[in-house]
Structure formats: C-alpha cells, structure tokens
Design an enzyme around this catalytic site. Structure first.
Site, PDB file in Angstrom:
ATOM      1  N   GLU B 147       0.804  -1.226   0.000  1.00 24.40           N
ATOM      2  CA  GLU B 147       0.000   0.000   0.000  1.00 24.40           C
ATOM      3  C   GLU B 147       0.830   1.265   0.000  1.00 24.40           C
ATOM      4  O   GLU B 147       0.553   2.198  -0.747  1.00 24.40           O
ATOM      5  CB  GLU B 147      -0.927   0.049   1.224  1.00 24.40           C
ATOM      6  CG  GLU B 147      -2.218  -0.705   1.077  1.00 24.40           C
ATOM      7  CD  GLU B 147      -2.036  -2.176   1.328  1.00 24.40           C
ATOM      8  OE1 GLU B 147      -0.910  -2.556   1.697  1.00 24.40           O
ATOM      9  OE2 GLU B 147      -2.988  -2.926   1.162  1.00 24.40           O
ATOM     10  N   HIS B 216     -10.879  -4.572  10.191  1.00 28.68           N
ATOM     11  CA  HIS B 216     -11.601  -4.306   8.948  1.00 28.68           C
ATOM     12  C   HIS B 216     -12.763  -3.363   9.176  1.00 28.68           C
ATOM     13  O   HIS B 216     -13.596  -3.204   8.295  1.00 28.68           O
ATOM     14  CB  HIS B 216     -12.129  -5.607   8.340  1.00 28.68           C
ATOM     15  CG  HIS B 216     -11.066  -6.412   7.659  1.00 28.68           C
ATOM     16  ND1 HIS B 216     -10.240  -7.263   8.315  1.00 28.68           N
ATOM     17  CD2 HIS B 216     -10.710  -6.476   6.355  1.00 28.68           C
ATOM     18  CE1 HIS B 216      -9.407  -7.833   7.451  1.00 28.68           C
ATOM     19  NE2 HIS B 216      -9.675  -7.368   6.256  1.00 28.68           N
TER      20      HIS B 216
END
Lengths: 432, 411
Positions: B147, B216
């Site tokens: 990322e 998450h």
C-alpha cells in the site's frame, strides 16, 4: 566489445524468477547476462564476518566495472572515456556541487539558513556521473541530501540558495527548504525528508513514462527516472516494494544507491544482514551493479548502460555506488563515530582531484582552464548568495497560497461564499 | 429485502420500502439531489419528483445555487425539462461508482486505476468490474500488496501528469500508506511551492460492517482529517457516490473518497445525463424545524430511520448529510443551526478525535450565539470493533439512541 551489460534479448513474456538457481548463461532471463563484469545473483554469497570494519575487504569487492574502464583504456590506447567538452562539463558540475555545499556550511553557521541541512561533499561523482547524462524531461528523485542533485539537473544556484534562505525567489517559494527541492521545469521531483519516501514517487514517475508510451501512444516517450537514496534506505520496505514493482512492470527507472556507509551514526555493516546492496537487485529480477562512486568516469559508464537500458524499455537497474560524505550527516552532526582512517582513505579519493588528474594527464584540459572554471563557479556561488540575501522574505499572504491546487478545497464559509474568495484568506485564519 | 448482499445492516434493510429494495427519495420526504439555500429563517423546500428547482430572487442565494448540485452538469440553468424528459436508470451504489469511474476514464485517457485486485478480479466490492477488460491492464493496474508504495507510485504518477484513482481494498489498509498520504499526497503541492499538482483520488470501503472484526472496521476519516492539503468526502447514496467520484477525479486536489462496506447494494434511479456532486457541499436530506441532525455515510440511514419515529412522535428534524468531511460546508450547516438552534451530530467515528469532534468545535466557534442547547454528538464507542454481533451493534449508534437524543435535546 565488452560492455558493462551484455543485455540478453528482451523478451516480452514474464519469466520465471528463480534467482537462487539461475546461472549466468541462462539467456532467457531478462536481466543482463552476468559476466565477470558485475555481480548478479550468480556469485555465491561469500559470507564473511563483518565484526569490524575492514577497508581492504571493501575495496576487494569493487569489481570489474573498473576492469571495463581499464579494458577500454588499454585496448585502444588513445581512446578516452570522455571528450574535452564532456570533461569540462563534468568538472564544472563537480566543482559547482562542492563549492555550493561549502558555501551552505558557511551560510548556516552565519545564521542565514536553518533547520536540518545535509551536505553532499564527497559524493559529487554520483550526481554528476548520472545526472549529466539525462535530458530535461527525465526526472530525478532524491532525499534530503538533494542540493547537488538539483544543481546537476539544471536548477539555478540562485534558486537553490534562495530556497535555503527561505526567500520567495527560492525554487519552492521558500516553502520547502533544504530537504524539499522541487523543480517542475527541470523535473526534479523532490527532496524528501523521510528516507525511502521518494522511491515510490520515482516509481510513479517511471510509471507515467511507460503509460504515456503504451496507453497514450506517445511513441517516442522514453523518459527515464533516477531515484537516489542511501544505504540506510536499503533496509526500508518501500525500497523493496518498489524494486519489485519496477521489475515487474519493467519501469524505466534506475535505482541509485549512494552507499556512504553511514546512516547518521549507524554503520551500514551494523544495520544490514547482507551489506552487498547490489545483490538485492537480482533478487527482484533486475541487474545489480556495484561501482566506485568516487570516480565520476566509472559512474558515468555504468550510468550510461543503466539509463540506456531503461530508455530501451528493458526495465530497471539497481546501481550501488560506493561513496563517502566528507562532512557529517548534517550540519548538526558532530560526526564522532567515524574512524579518521576511513575518512582519510576516502579523502584521498576525492572525485574532483581524481578528475582533475585525469583531465590533465590525458591532455584534455590545462590547469589554467580548470582554474578558470573554479573561478567561474566561485562567482556563480557568490552571486547566488547575494541574490538570496537581497530577495524578499515571503509575505503573510503567501501562507496558505499553495495548500490546494484548487483553493475551493478550503470549503464554504458560513456566509455561503468559498473561503478562497476572500483575498485575505491566504494570510491564514483559524477557521476550519 | 436486500438480495445478494450479506452485509446489509438493519438500518439499510428498513429503508427498502418497496419490494425492489430501491431507495426512493420521495418516500423519505427528501430530495437528496438538492441542497437548498436557506436564508434568514425562510426555508425553501422545493421537493419535486422531477427534481427541478425553484430559485428565489436573492442573488446571493442564486449564486449559492450555482454551486449546488445540478442534475445536468455544466449548464448554467438547470431547466426542469431536461431532467424530467429522460427516464434515468437504476443502479446499485457500487455500480454507480463504477459508472462514474468509467465515464471519467472514457472522458480523459489520463485517468487510471491502481490497487489490489482492481483489474482481473474486478475489485473486492466489484467497483472496477469489467474495467480492465475495457481499458487494459496498465490503465487498471493490479498492484502487489504494498500500500505505501503503490499509493506513493500513484502520487508520483499524479505529479507527472496522470490522474490516478488508488483503491484501498479496505480503507483500513491505507494505514500502511499513511506515510505517503500525509507526507506526499497532502504536502507536496505546498512544499514544491505550487509546482506540482497531485490530482489523485484515494478511495475504498471503510466503516463498521457486519462482524468483520476490529481491523476491517476502521474509520480512517478521523485519522486523515488533520492532514493539510487533502479533501475528504463520504458518499452515501448511489446518486452522490457517482457524483462525488466524478467530481473527485476532475478535481485538481487530492481527494479521499470514503465509501461504506454496508452501502454498496443500495439501489437508486440515476439520471442519464452527466452530472457531478460538488465536493465541498453538504446535502439536505430532510428539511425540518426543530433540530439539526448532521450525519454522513451509513449513519444517514440510521438517522432517517430514527426520523420516522421522531416524526410520529411529533418532532420535525432537519437532516443534513454533510458529505464533505474536510472541509465542512459551514454555510449549509450554519443556516440550519440558525433555523433550529439545536444540533445533534450522529457519526460512526469513535468518540475521541472523530469528525464529530471537529464538527462540534467548528459549530461552537462559528454559531455559538445561535445555539439554544449544547451540541450533542453521538459517536461510536472508543473500542476496537468487537466481532460478536451484539457487541458490534452496541458499538455504533442505533436509531433508538438517536430518538432519545433528540428528545433530550428538544426538552
């Protein structure tokens, strides 16, 4: 004729990467066929103990690139690596880098510039050797030790010095400072304070080059990006992640490691499990080269091949330049940890002295010509300081001017108007 | 009921007043496509099913109107005829995002997508489905799992002329890209003295889902909000999702677009014409008189569900979807505060340091004199979102709590 890279024929299909087991003669692998000329994954890792710093071992690994240079010289005796014009250009750039950085130190201690200033003395051969081969549209990404990269790329000394003084005439309007040199005109993409941070940006610039060629169909777009960073960065995740992506997509980028053996006070050998940084290239599927970074001609030869490879679309290269910084990490660094013998060793290999010797011995230039260049550079640097001194400091209205490219991003105020419509807004308000 | 989407929360399901699970603006007594200029206590509520707009005579309001979402973009007059003649088409929210993205990619060849599984897989929530086949593997780039680096690569590409849309497979993953987002995305335009623009869009699903676990279920808007130089928007309906996506791509500023994992299957009828939603504006969801409820993203639906109950109890809440998380649209918000004098903020961020906290400060600073009561802010609990369904339910704000809060506020 042996070149530093005898690149195997470029194949378009992805190749199975198994660097540990590939041999040097497997020509289906898309990185250069390793010969004795550079060390790829083919050499067995000679695990030797690095319990104390050993100069001779280090120079033992400076390898066959110098052999290339020697071969070239001996094969056809009058054939030189550079022409007179090139030699003078290189000399001038080296001297500019050195003189500028020396002036920075002076100005810092006189209180004209502040903060963290990282000087490049001793490493000039890397900047000059690589950047003087670039076109204007090629991009350079650097770290906080970026003054000389900017200068080599063509940013005027005045603009860099003004930036360091924090004046509006600086290349970044005084908003960046020593560690953030940017130039759109000369495609200097920074100047980054955190190490490793610029490598993905460089990868992105290389991606744009490939995108322009393949998606936007600008067929002649062969812009190359150079990413400069140090030995400490080579233990950082962004380095490895970008090696992977660059090799994966064959991006036109050259990763240039300026291994000066020290990350502030952390010796490279104390921080790195395998200090041979060039070996990390083949692990990702690109050639890894080690070169003597104190010799501008050797660096230039390697750079030619690496940049040529990238331009031809053959993908990235990792070049480790063994170099040294003559000063501390920054002007605030007392530099107590480095062994004086080590410093003396590299001081004796000063790139400017070496090139001067080469030019004179090969009758490419006379002492007088070189002296003229030195004098000229002194004047350039003096002029830069004068210009910076006389330039205005930023006005308060500049405070919020470049926060957003589209200042509507500051939002809508209680009165229904965009905040940026108020001309005094850029002076700064506390309002959200 | 919601079909084919396992994660729909109770609030969303409750919205499906028709069997087809379509989000019907009329039934909710609001016009999500318009934010109306409300000046000096007068409220202009023009709620026409054809979506047309009444302009008042006040030139300032008219000017504000021009800043407002238009069904037909780039036309000076939003003529009723044009927006009512075409039938429109129904799309789910993720399809709306894709349509917006596709339209912008058709319009400008420099727009490209990068992220994990955006290409061949079509995106983990199918926002980019089909785009790689249409535009190729370089324009819709499947990245390795890195990322920080691919976000930085997007930033470098943006600096050198492209317009990338970087997807975080889950917004939480962008924590790994925080270095690039904060240091480079937000700052480089400024530290380069304005030389380089970074027209990047960073988008992805976030928020508390259906028992996805703590990592998450993060709300990154609260972490990113201090970064200078970026804009943040949160979409909540298919209409504003497409509009904000397009506006974000066209913007020269770096924009972070927050989507919500539980909202991807909302359905709405969208206009056939090209339109964008203004990045800096809030959306008037339901005009009212008694209390201003400010919300965004999924909590909008909890609020609207609570609004039903409140209306039955005789309250008249004004619901505003702030949409622009940074900067705040203080005009729309301010006008509402000046009208109702009571503010309730309902958000999904955690109590500490969230968007609600900033909004509370901003309203107090700017509209203190207009408040009859202290601002109430309902946020999620300061806890890593638990896995257990019951605990997770108590982590986020539920409609019943909103009703209680309004009752308390309006005492």
């Amino acid at each position: 004729m042996a070149t530093a890279f005898s690149a195997a024929k470029f194949t378009a299909q992805p190749f199975p990467l198994n660097p540990a087991s590939t041999t040097s003669h497997d020509s289906s692998i898309v990185f250069a066929k390793p010969t004795s000329l550079f060390l790829g994954s083919t050499r067995k890792l000679r695990l030797t103990s690095y319990s104390k710093f050993n100069l001779s071992r280090r120079s033992g690994t400076v390898d066959a690139v110098s052999d290339v240079v020697k071969q070239k010289k001996s094969k056809s005796s009058p054939s030189l690596l550079i022409t007179k014009e090139e030699g003078l250009e290189l000399y001038e750039d080296l001297v500019l880098g050195r003189a500028f950085e020396d002036m920075c130190a002076q100005m810092y201690y006189r209180g004209k510039m502040f903060g963290f200033v990282h000087l490049y003395n001793g490493q000039e051969a890397v900047s000059t050797g690589f950047i003087k081969l670039l076109k204007q549209q090629d991009s350079v990404v650097s770290t906080y030790r970026d003054h000389v990269h900017a200068l080599s790329k063509g940013v005027p000394a005045r603009a860099v010095m003004s930036e360091l003084f924090g004046k509006t005439t600086g290349c970044c309007r005084g908003q960046g400072g020593s560690m953030h040199m940017f130039s759109r005109e000369h495609n200097v993409l920074g100047g980054f304070a955190f190490i490793g941070e610029g490598i993905p940006v460089a990868t992105g610039a290389a991606f744009t080059s490939k995108y322009k060629r393949e998606v936007l169909k600008e067929a002649d777009c062969d812009h190359v990006t150079l990413a400069f960073f140090g030995d400490g960065t080579c233990n950082n995740g962004q380095f490895f992640e970008c090696l992977n992506m660059a090799a994966l997509w064959k991006l036109p980028i050259v990763f240039v490691v300026e291994n000066n053996l020290w990350a502030i006070g952390m010796s490279h050998l104390r921080a790195t499990s395998d200090p041979h940084i060039y070996k990390k290239g083949p692990a990702f599927g690109m050639p890894g080269i080690h070169v003597d970074g104190m010799d501008v001609l050797k660096v230039r030869e390697v750079a030619k091949e690496a940049i040529g490879r990238a331009r031809r679309g053959e993908g990235p290269t990792l070049v480790e330049c063994e170099t040294y910084r003559f000063r501390g990490h920054s002007l605030a660094d007392p530099d107590e940890l480095r062994d004086p013998a080590e410093k003396a060793h590299y001081a004796a290999r000063d790139p400017i002295t070496a090139l001067k010797k080469y030019l004179i011995e090969n009758s490419l230039a006379s002492e007088a010509e070189l002296k003229t260049i030195e004098k000229k550079i002194d004047e350039v640097v003096e002029d830069a300081v004068e210009f910076a001194d006389e330039s205005p400091v930023p006005a308060r209205s500049q405070l919020l001017e470049n926060v957003f490219a589209d200042p509507k991003g500051f939002g809508i105020g209680p009165d229904g108007r965009y905040r940026c419509e108020d001309p005094k807004f850029t002076e700064g308000t506390a309002h959200v | 009921m919601a079909t084919g989407f396992h994660g729909v929360g109770a609030a969303v399901a409750a919205l499906s007043s028709s069997p087809s699970n379509s989000f019907d603006s009329k039934k909710l007594l609001c016009s999500p496509r318009r934010s109306f200029p409300v000046r000096k206590g007068a409220s202009f509520v023009v709620d026409r099913s054809d979506g047309s707009v009444n302009l008042d005579n006040n030139p300032k309001a008219r000017r504000a109107q021009q800043l407002i979402v238009n069904a037909v973009a780039n036309k000076a007059d939003s003529s009723p005829a044009s927006s009512s003649s075409k039938p429109g088409h129904e799309l789910l929210l993720f399809e709306a995002l894709r349509e917006g993205l596709e339209e912008e990619m058709d319009r400008d060849p420099r727009v490209c997508v990068m992220g994990e599984d955006v290409g061949h897989y079509g995106g983990s929530y199918k926002v980019t489905r089909g785009l790689a086949e249409k535009f190729g593997d370089l324009r819709v780039l499947d990245t390795p799992i890195a990322e920080n680096s691919f976000t930085g690569m997007g930033i470098g590409a943006a600096m050198t002329g492209l317009r990338p849309v970087v997807e975080g497979m889950n917004m939480g993953f962008l924590l790994l890209a925080f270095n690039q987002i904060s240091n480079n995305c937000g700052m480089l335009h400024y530290t380069s003295g304005g030389q380089f623009t970074i027209p990047i869009v960073i988008r992805g699903p976030g928020g508390v889902g259906r028992q996805l676990g703590a990592e998450h279920s993060q709300r990154l808007e609260s972490y990113f909000q201090s970064i200078p130089g970026i804009q943040m928007v949160a979409c909540s309906t298919p209409y504003n999702a497409k509009g904000l996506m397009k506006a974000a791509i066209r913007s020269e500023n770096p924009v972070i677009l927050f989507e919500h994992v539980l909202l991807y299957n909302l359905k709405e009828r969208l206009p056939d014409e090209d339109y964008i939603c203004n990045l800096e504006e809030a959306e008037m969801v339901r005009p009212g008189e008694h209390v201003t409820i400010l919300t965004y993203s999924r909590m909008r639906y909890h609020v609207m569900q609570a609004a039903k109950t409140l209306v039955n109890k005789g309250y008249d809440p004004e619901v505003i979807d702030i949409r622009s998380l940074k900067p705040f649209d203080l005009h729309t918000i301010g006008n509402s505060v000046k009208k109702t004098h009571r503010v309730l903020i309902v958000e999904e961020c955690m109590r500490t340091g969230g968007i609600g906290a900033s909004l509370t400060a901003a309203i107090t600073e700017n509209f203190h004199d207009y408040l009859d009561a202290p601002i109430m802010c309902l946020s999620s609990q300061d806890v890593p979102t638990p896995y257990a369904g019951t605990l997770e339910e108590w982590t986020v704000v539920q409609p019943a709590q909103i009703v209680t809060a309004v009752e308390q506020l309006c005492k």
